[in-house]
Design an enzyme around this catalytic site. Structure first.
Site, PDB file in Angstrom:
ATOM      1  N   GLN A 104       0.315   3.003  13.096  1.00  0.00           N
ATOM      2  CA  GLN A 104       0.657   4.041  11.804  1.00  0.00           C
ATOM      3  C   GLN A 104       2.115   4.833  12.384  1.00  0.00           C
ATOM      4  O   GLN A 104       2.968   4.640  11.424  1.00  0.00           O
ATOM      5  CB  GLN A 104      -0.425   5.231  11.901  1.00  0.00           C
ATOM      6  CG  GLN A 104      -1.591   4.863  11.572  1.00  0.00           C
ATOM      7  CD  GLN A 104      -2.703   6.237  11.451  1.00  0.00           C
ATOM      8  OE1 GLN A 104      -2.448   7.085  12.202  1.00  0.00           O
ATOM      9  NE2 GLN A 104      -3.993   5.920  10.901  1.00  0.00           N
TER      10      GLN A 104
ATOM     11  N   GLU B  88       7.117  11.111  19.371  1.00  0.00           N
ATOM     12  CA  GLU B  88       5.462  11.021  19.671  1.00  0.00           C
ATOM     13  C   GLU B  88       5.537  11.306  20.877  1.00  0.00           C
ATOM     14  O   GLU B  88       6.635  11.356  21.846  1.00  0.00           O
ATOM     15  CB  GLU B  88       5.158   9.614  19.513  1.00  0.00           C
ATOM     16  CG  GLU B  88       5.050   9.173  17.978  1.00  0.00           C
ATOM     17  CD  GLU B  88       4.596   7.651  17.606  1.00  0.00           C
ATOM     18  OE1 GLU B  88       4.240   7.085  18.494  1.00  0.00           O
ATOM     19  OE2 GLU B  88       4.278   7.504  16.596  1.00  0.00           O
TER      20      GLU B  88
ATOM     21  N   HIS C 225      -6.567   6.120  23.187  1.00  0.00           N
ATOM     22  CA  HIS C 225      -5.490   7.129  22.219  1.00  0.00           C
ATOM     23  C   HIS C 225      -6.172   8.542  21.954  1.00  0.00           C
ATOM     24  O   HIS C 225      -7.498   8.636  21.901  1.00  0.00           O
ATOM     25  CB  HIS C 225      -5.583   6.517  20.760  1.00  0.00           C
ATOM     26  CG  HIS C 225      -4.424   7.229  19.945  1.00  0.00           C
ATOM     27  ND1 HIS C 225      -4.442   8.270  19.501  1.00  0.00           N
ATOM     28  CD2 HIS C 225      -3.262   6.696  19.673  1.00  0.00           C
ATOM     29  CE1 HIS C 225      -3.285   8.627  18.846  1.00  0.00           C
ATOM     30  NE2 HIS C 225      -2.653   7.733  18.927  1.00  0.00           N
TER      31      HIS C 225
ATOM     32  N   ARG D 206       0.639   9.739  26.512  1.00  0.00           N
ATOM     33  CA  ARG D 206      -0.569   9.775  26.329  1.00  0.00           C
ATOM     34  C   ARG D 206      -1.835   9.924  27.044  1.00  0.00           C
ATOM     35  O   ARG D 206      -2.919  10.458  26.743  1.00  0.00           O
ATOM     36  CB  ARG D 206      -0.727   8.351  25.444  1.00  0.00           C
ATOM     37  CG  ARG D 206      -1.848   8.235  24.497  1.00  0.00           C
ATOM     38  CD  ARG D 206      -1.579   6.979  23.829  1.00  0.00           C
ATOM     39  NE  ARG D 206      -0.568   6.972  22.692  1.00  0.00           N
ATOM     40  CZ  ARG D 206      -0.292   6.022  21.854  1.00  0.00           C
ATOM     41  NH1 ARG D 206      -0.645   4.657  22.122  1.00  0.00           N
ATOM     42  NH2 ARG D 206       0.649   6.195  20.794  1.00  0.00           N
TER      43      ARG D 206
ATOM     44  N   HIS E 262      -7.710   2.015  22.592  1.00  0.00           N
ATOM     45  CA  HIS E 262      -6.610   1.704  21.808  1.00  0.00           C
ATOM     46  C   HIS E 262      -5.681   0.601  22.054  1.00  0.00           C
ATOM     47  O   HIS E 262      -5.342  -0.325  21.129  1.00  0.00           O
ATOM     48  CB  HIS E 262      -5.732   2.986  21.763  1.00  0.00           C
ATOM     49  CG  HIS E 262      -4.585   2.885  20.680  1.00  0.00           C
ATOM     50  ND1 HIS E 262      -4.727   2.771  19.454  1.00  0.00           N
ATOM     51  CD2 HIS E 262      -3.186   3.205  20.835  1.00  0.00           C
ATOM     52  CE1 HIS E 262      -3.524   2.785  18.718  1.00  0.00           C
ATOM     53  NE2 HIS E 262      -2.583   2.968  19.712  1.00  0.00           N
TER      54      HIS E 262
ATOM     55  N   ARG F  96       1.411   2.570  28.284  1.00  0.00           N
ATOM     56  CA  ARG F  96       2.364   2.328  27.454  1.00  0.00           C
ATOM     57  C   ARG F  96       2.993   3.511  26.673  1.00  0.00           C
ATOM     58  O   ARG F  96       2.198   4.505  26.345  1.00  0.00           O
ATOM     59  CB  ARG F  96       1.865   1.449  26.491  1.00  0.00           C
ATOM     60  CG  ARG F  96       2.826   1.025  25.208  1.00  0.00           C
ATOM     61  CD  ARG F  96       2.024   0.215  24.511  1.00  0.00           C
ATOM     62  NE  ARG F  96       1.021   0.868  23.516  1.00  0.00           N
ATOM     63  CZ  ARG F  96       0.958   1.313  22.421  1.00  0.00           C
ATOM     64  NH1 ARG F  96       2.330   1.682  22.061  1.00  0.00           N
ATOM     65  NH2 ARG F  96       0.014   1.683  21.860  1.00  0.00           N
TER      66      ARG F  96
HETATM   67  C1  SIN Z   1       0.173   6.376  16.872  1.00  0.00           C
HETATM   68  O1  SIN Z   1       0.568   6.239  15.590  1.00  0.00           O
HETATM   69  O2  SIN Z   1      -0.185   7.211  17.363  1.00  0.00           O
HETATM   70  C2  SIN Z   1      -0.153   5.098  17.526  1.00  0.00           C
HETATM   71  C3  SIN Z   1       1.142   4.417  18.070  1.00  0.00           C
HETATM   72  C4  SIN Z   1       0.997   3.624  19.174  1.00  0.00           C
HETATM   73  O3  SIN Z   1       0.020   3.029  19.544  1.00  0.00           O
HETATM   74  O4  SIN Z   1       1.992   3.253  19.941  1.00  0.00           O
END
Ligand code: SIN
Length: 582
Positions: A59, A126, A246, A295, A356, A391
């Site tokens: 996404q 992000e 995730h 993350r 994830h 990651r």
């Molecule tokens: C996300 O859109 O949160 C996933 C992105 C990713 O896993 O790098």
């Protein structure tokens, strides 16, 4: 009694190629297009349809230093911090410096990223990124757009593709070099059943292994097939303990199983808040970047709050976006939420962590070469060293792109320079089978429904929160499944012709056992490996990678290497260090 073992039966049909690419996400199709453009006869084989892998589900976007004021050096810094001391800095440097040009080549191939009125690519943030660095398409449908563009390019180029083809094992020549793959193909007319593609180089791009857990963002096809094949072929795998959970996956109830809808980090990148049932923003006190911390930190923050409050999930609150922004910027997520009766425009979205991404995988050098000559790996199946212990968000599409290009360049240079074996002569009956090398290591073939037992065992014992005891229980459970499959005369499969689900169960069982072996060995907490009984990061003892391979007798062997002291980026046929059996 050995039962039925997982090695492919003799192929009923065969074709040949210079390069066989296994998998059709961003990594596989990029490698195929570039190999083909350089004149290599390339065949793509893929387990379902060309666009059925994980890429389509991505996404948020693809990270690259494309914005004004951003630099590869800053992208490198963020990647190293997220990787918690285990990134291979040389690999990260390649990723971030070659990344921007690779994204531009992807655009030239036809992928349309979102742009502003001035025509410039729009960038979002992000977790773990200190700058706006994530290019996106269709708002929150980046992977779907990349997949569309690459599949179209492959069709236009005329590259041969074989769909519905589950890869089974690596074929090797008498020198132990990769010489092709065996496949189980469903419903392709003359190519039905077990067959082979003979090739001078094999590129694994089979994606991840999220299906070893009950609840995952990964599609059903992500069953660790590439890692399992590589283990059976004697290749080294690395960093398997680092499974990324995730933080914000749509919570659909305690019994939800299989692929779950993702709620992209980009939603937090645009200002959404994580709150508990009382509306308290609990991440604010936990990290200076709050909801945009790396993350692993956000996933842990959510789990801690769930424990403190006894809740089964937390909430992502983005009501302040308003209807228009939700519709324009996050149409995919909006539709997924509404399909489950939740309206993010008017209510907070229930979320919880789910499996994830596999940060580890088949160990490669900087050209994507594995420890088996002629076998390459890129994308999620590979461990190039760029992700370390966790990651950085949206580095995965970029890694697939950059390292696929590097592989294509290495393969085609070696094909031209005689660095890879010659193609076997083709006779009237098709290509001659190459001289056969050592048979792959064998594994028991469990019953297809073992998949669910594996998933439950892994979720209970090796999920986001682990301990020596939980991992011991998981190992015992998996060993029992392994022994049951080996004991039963029918191998548990109860069918003369094993079906795809049977092969998948065998692959899941092997990668689950390998993952748990690594997670038990790493007695610390680092990145996305969270050990309740070893809550601290221990650089003195553990700033190193765990390597695994399968011995000739099918025993998993665990060894390790020093961080930043990975053996040189050259082909090796033996593991990096003496290991101990599990
Ligand atoms: C996300 O859109 O949160 C996933 C992105 C990713 O896993 O790098």
């Amino acid at each position: 009694m050995t039962g039925i073992r997982l090695t492919a039966p003799d192929p009923g049909w065969a074709i040949d190629a210079d390069v066989v690419v296994v998998g059709s996400g961003v990594a596989g199709l990029t490698a195929a297009l570039r190999c083909s453009a350089a004149g290599a006869r390339t065949v793509v084989v893929t387990k379902a349809r060309l666009d059925d892998g994980s890429t389509r589900w991505a996404q948020g976007g693809i990270a690259a230093a494309l914005g004004e004021g951003d630099t590869p050096e800053q992208h490198l810094d963020d990647t190293l911090v997220a990787g918690a001391g285990l990134c291979d800095e040389d690999a990260v440097r390649l990723l971030v410096t070659e990344g921007p040009a690779a994204v531009r080549r992807l655009i030239a191939t036809g992928a349309a990223f979102d742009t502003g009125a001035d025509g410039e690519i729009l960038l979002t943030r992000e977790g773990g990124h200190h700058r706006r660095r994530i290019a996106h398409a269709g708002g929150d449908a980046t992977g779907a757009e990349i997949s569309r563009a690459l599949v179209k390019a492959v069709h236009e180029t005329g590259i041969e593709t074989i769909e519905d083809a589950l890869v089974l094992d690596l074929l090797t020549d008498d020198a132990g070099r990769a010489a092709g793959v065996t496949l189980h193909v469903m419903g392709q007319g003359q190519r039905d059943g077990v067959g082979a593609v003979h090739a001078r180089a094999v590129v694994l791009a089979t994606g991840g292994m999220g299906q070893v857990f009950s609840s995952t963002t990964n599609p059903a096809v992500s069953t660790g097939d590439g890692v399992a094949l590589a283990l059976r072929a004697g290749a080294e795998v690395s960093d398997l303990e680092f499974v990324q959970f995730h933080p914000t996956v749509l919570w659909l109830g305690p019994d939800a199983e299989g692929q779950q809808p993702l709620v992209s980090e980009a939603v937090r990148g645009e200002g959404a808040h994580l709150v508990d049932a009382d509306g308290v923003r609990f991440m604010a006190g936990q990290h200076e970047m709050a909801e945009l911390a790396p993350r692993d930190i956000v996933a842990k923050g959510i789990m801690r709050r769930m424990r403190e409050t006894g809740a089964e999930h937390m909430y992502l609150d983005a009501r302040h976006f308003g209807r228009r922004m939700w519709e324009e910027r996050f149409p995919t997520i909006l539709a997924a939420c509404r399909a489950h009766g939740i309206d993010p425009v008017t209510e907070p979205v229930p979320v919880a962590p789910a499996a994830h991404y596999a940060s580890g995988g088949v160990r490669t050098d900087l050209h994507g070469r594995t420890t088996v000559e002629g076998l390459y790996a890129c994308g999620e199946v590979a461990c190039t060293g760029v992700h370390g212990a966790n990651r950085l968000a949206s580095n995965s599409l970029l890694e697939g792109l950059v390292f696929a290009e590097r592989i294509a360049d290495d393969v085609t240079a070696r094909l031209a320079g005689g660095g890879l074996p010659a193609r076997p002569a083709t006779g009237p009956d098709g290509p001659a089978r190459p001289a056969t090398g050592p048979a792959p290591r064998t594994c028991p073939l469990p019953a297809p429904d073992t998949r669910h037992e594996i998933q439950r065992t892994m979720t209970a014992g090796a999920g986001v929160l682990r301990s020596a005891r939980s991992l011991e229980r998981a190992a015992a459970g998996l060993d029992a499944l392994h022994e049951r499959a080996a004991r039963e005369p029918e191998g548990g499969a109860r069918a003369a012709e094993p079906c795809v689900e049977t092969w998948e169960a065998a692959n899941l069982l092997l990668v689950a056992r390998a993952l748990v072996a690594a997670a038990r060995r790493r007695e610390e907490t680092r990145g996305c490996h969270w050990r309740e009984d070893r809550p601290d990061r221990d650089d003195a003892a553990w700033r190193r990678h765990l390597l695994l391979r399968l011995d000739g007798d099918g025993t998993l062997v665990v060894g390790s290497t020093g961080t930043h002291a990975l053996p040189p980026a050259t082909h090796r046929t033996t593991p990096g260090s003496a290991g101990t059996p599990q």
